[in-house]
Design a protein around this motif. Structure first.
Motif, mmCIF file in Angstrom:
data_model
loop_
_atom_site.group_PDB
_atom_site.id
_atom_site.type_symbol
_atom_site.label_atom_id
_atom_site.label_comp_id
_atom_site.label_asym_id
_atom_site.label_seq_id
_atom_site.Cartn_x
_atom_site.Cartn_y
_atom_site.Cartn_z
ATOM 1 N N GLU A 73 0.833 -1.203 0.000
ATOM 2 C CA GLU A 73 0.000 0.000 0.000
ATOM 3 C C GLU A 73 0.867 1.253 0.000
ATOM 4 N N GLN A 74 1.908 1.237 0.839
ATOM 5 C CA GLN A 74 2.787 2.401 0.901
ATOM 6 C C GLN A 74 3.579 2.570 -0.398
ATOM 7 N N LEU A 75 3.869 1.459 -1.063
ATOM 8 C CA LEU A 75 4.572 1.553 -2.346
ATOM 9 C C LEU A 75 3.702 2.276 -3.373
ATOM 10 N N ALA A 76 2.398 1.971 -3.370
ATOM 11 C CA ALA A 76 1.486 2.660 -4.289
ATOM 12 C C ALA A 76 1.452 4.158 -3.997
ATOM 13 N N ILE A 77 1.390 4.500 -2.722
ATOM 14 C CA ILE A 77 1.363 5.922 -2.333
ATOM 15 C C ILE A 77 2.688 6.593 -2.697
ATOM 16 N N ALA A 78 3.790 5.911 -2.393
ATOM 17 C CA ALA A 78 5.107 6.479 -2.682
ATOM 18 C C ALA A 78 5.286 6.706 -4.184
ATOM 19 N N ARG A 79 4.801 5.763 -4.976
ATOM 20 C CA ARG A 79 4.930 5.887 -6.441
ATOM 21 C C ARG A 79 4.248 7.153 -6.943
ATOM 22 N N ALA A 80 3.181 7.576 -6.272
ATOM 23 C CA ALA A 80 2.422 8.740 -6.719
ATOM 24 C C ALA A 80 3.118 10.050 -6.406
ATOM 25 N N MET A 81 4.108 10.030 -5.484
ATOM 26 C CA MET A 81 4.699 11.311 -5.085
ATOM 27 C C MET A 81 6.220 11.323 -5.108
ATOM 28 N N VAL A 82 6.853 10.234 -5.530
ATOM 29 C CA VAL A 82 8.311 10.151 -5.432
ATOM 30 C C VAL A 82 9.028 11.041 -6.446
ATOM 31 N N GLY A 83 8.390 11.263 -7.596
ATOM 32 C CA GLY A 83 9.070 12.034 -8.636
ATOM 33 C C GLY A 83 10.250 11.269 -9.198
ATOM 34 N N GLN A 84 11.406 11.915 -9.324
ATOM 35 C CA GLN A 84 12.601 11.283 -9.883
ATOM 36 C C GLN A 84 13.550 10.749 -8.820
ATOM 37 N N ARG A 85 13.154 10.821 -7.579
ATOM 38 C CA ARG A 85 14.018 10.340 -6.502
ATOM 39 C C ARG A 85 14.042 8.806 -6.452
ATOM 40 N N PRO A 86 15.066 8.235 -5.848
ATOM 41 C CA PRO A 86 15.102 6.777 -5.682
ATOM 42 C C PRO A 86 13.944 6.304 -4.802
ATOM 43 N N LEU A 87 13.402 5.149 -5.162
ATOM 44 C CA LEU A 87 12.294 4.553 -4.426
ATOM 45 C C LEU A 87 12.730 3.179 -3.912
ATOM 46 N N VAL A 88 12.705 3.001 -2.607
ATOM 47 C CA VAL A 88 13.106 1.758 -1.956
ATOM 48 C C VAL A 88 11.858 1.066 -1.419
ATOM 49 N N TYR A 89 11.748 -0.202 -1.712
ATOM 50 C CA TYR A 89 10.600 -0.995 -1.264
ATOM 51 C C TYR A 89 11.070 -2.014 -0.233
ATOM 52 N N GLU A 90 10.531 -1.918 0.980
ATOM 53 C CA GLU A 90 10.840 -2.886 2.025
ATOM 54 C C GLU A 90 9.648 -3.828 2.191
ATOM 55 N N CYS A 91 9.864 -5.113 1.990
ATOM 56 C CA CYS A 91 8.792 -6.094 2.096
ATOM 57 C C CYS A 91 9.190 -7.150 3.124
ATOM 58 N N LEU A 92 8.464 -7.190 4.234
ATOM 59 C CA LEU A 92 8.773 -8.119 5.316
ATOM 60 C C LEU A 92 7.717 -9.214 5.450
ATOM 61 N N ASP A 93 6.685 -9.165 4.634
ATOM 62 C CA ASP A 93 5.632 -10.184 4.601
ATOM 63 C C ASP A 93 5.102 -10.292 3.183
ATOM 64 N N ILE A 94 4.682 -11.494 2.813
ATOM 65 C CA ILE A 94 4.013 -11.706 1.539
ATOM 66 C C ILE A 94 2.558 -12.038 1.844
ATOM 67 N N HIS A 95 1.666 -11.106 1.561
ATOM 68 C CA HIS A 95 0.252 -11.308 1.849
ATOM 69 C C HIS A 95 -0.308 -12.440 0.990
ATOM 70 N N ARG A 96 -1.304 -13.134 1.523
ATOM 71 C CA ARG A 96 -1.866 -14.291 0.808
ATOM 72 C C ARG A 96 -2.408 -13.901 -0.571
ATOM 73 N N LEU A 97 -2.886 -12.658 -0.724
ATOM 74 C CA LEU A 97 -3.415 -12.232 -2.023
ATOM 75 C C LEU A 97 -2.315 -12.114 -3.076
#
Length: 349
Positions: A73-97
């Motif tokens: 969810e936060q990755l979707a939000i971050a993608r909308a406002m990150v612009g040209q800056r680096p985007l780091v995705y931290e994933c500590l769980d894999i949801h069943r979906l």
């Protein structure tokens, strides 16, 4: 870890509780709304609102060099406002979906597939998340494995003072308490043990899974619940336990089979013996380190724990204490390495 590694951290996110944890509150985060367990629709709507109206977040993070998202969810939000800056995705769980086959699962996987190519770095806590999930997804970024090791001051490993080998033995179940199967198993074990097995429970129960957890525990002989705990409480908690329960049947065969939980590293850091299933990622980690009490199925755990002797406890403790501190502890050197890796993110093709 980020601040100890030299980074200045600006926080924003959803809150689960009315009162923020002190470590979060003192950093004065921007609150995006409320979240709760098993409230997927509400979380999706709250996320969509931030994606469509990101102007406040853009101003909040205007001076940040890197944007880091801690779940999908936060990755979707971050993608909308990150612009040209680096985007780091931290994933500590894999949801069943993310690994399911139904309509909702395919929809979530489609969203993930659109977001992953924009990530500049993936941080995850278990190699199984890579081999069983991300290696098969449209991720072009490099990955960084950061295990859930116990964070300590540099050069100050906590003393390992395991409980004296004896019967009755004590099993600790700590952390996020969300597995009803675990509770049922430990409840039955405490009853059948007739005083030979004590169960110590501490942490945060999921209201979605346990509407009145304290009452449920109070009805079980030889089981007690001490409520939430802090980092400072860990030595005392684990010091009371011969064994630490690491088995999690929540989302059995999915996330629970892939993760390497905090309680694995915490247990070994303080000399407790992790109880784990042999054929999942926790079991494989313990096999590589020649430690732990590994079983193939719950019935085996029940039978062997009921027959446990002080001599066998001592033998298992000896193997737990032989695990190298650097395999279960992290310090400022790890923090600096993490921040350095994040700082180098951004070489998108």
């Amino acid at each position: 870890m980020l601040e100890r590694g030299g980074a200045h951290v600006q926080l924003a996110g959803f809150a689960r509780d009315d009162v923020l944890a002190p470590a979060v509150a003192r950093r004065r985060p921007m609150l995006l709304g409320r979240s709760a367990d098993a409230a997927m629709v509400n979380r999706a709507l709250a996320t969509l609102r931030q994606v469509l109206l990101p102007s406040d977040l853009k101003r909040w993070f205007a001076d940040c060099d890197v944007i880091m998202a801690r779940n999908l969810e936060q990755l979707a939000i971050a993608r909308a406002m990150v612009g040209q800056r680096p985007l780091v995705y931290e994933c500590l769980d894999i949801h069943r979906l993310l690994v399911g086959t139904g309509l909702a699962a395919r929809a979530v996987q489609s969203v993930e597939g659109r977001l992953l190519p924009r990530a500049d770095l993936l941080i995850t806590s278990s190699p199984a998340f890579l081999s069983r999930h991300f290696d098969h997804r449209p991720l072009r970024a490099p990955s960084l494995l950061v295990e859930n090791k116990l964070l300590v001051e540099e050069g100050k490993a906590p003393p390992r003072r395991p409980a004296v080998p004896a019967v009755p033995l004590t099993i600790g179940w700590f952390g996020m308490l969300r597995c009803r199967t675990t509770f049922a198993f430990l409840k039955q074990l405490a009853i059948e043990g007739e005083g030979r097995i004590q169960v110590l429970v501490s942490g945060k129960p999921s209201p979605a899974e346990f509407p009145d957890f304290e009452k449920s525990v109070g009805e079980v002989p030889n089981m007690r619940f001490t409520g939430p705990y802090t980092y400072a409480d860990l030595p005392e908690l684990y010091g009371q336990c011969h064994f630490a329960w690491t088995i999690d049947w929540f989302e059995e065969g999915l996330n629970s089979a892939m993760l390497l939980p905090n309680r694995l590293y915490e247990a070994l850091a303080f000399g407790a013996i992790p109880i784990a299933l042999a054929d999942i990622e926790v079991g494989r980690w313990l096999t590589r380190h020649d430690a732990g009490f590994l079983v193939s199925q719950p019935e085996e755990a029940r039978r062997e724990l009921l027959a446990m002797t002080p001599e066998r406890i001592a033998s298992l403790q000896e193997r737990a204490l032989a695990v190298a501190p650097e395999d279960v502890l992290a310090d400022d050197r790890d923090c600096r390495a993490l921040v350095a890796a994040i700082g180098m993110a951004g070489g998108r093709a």
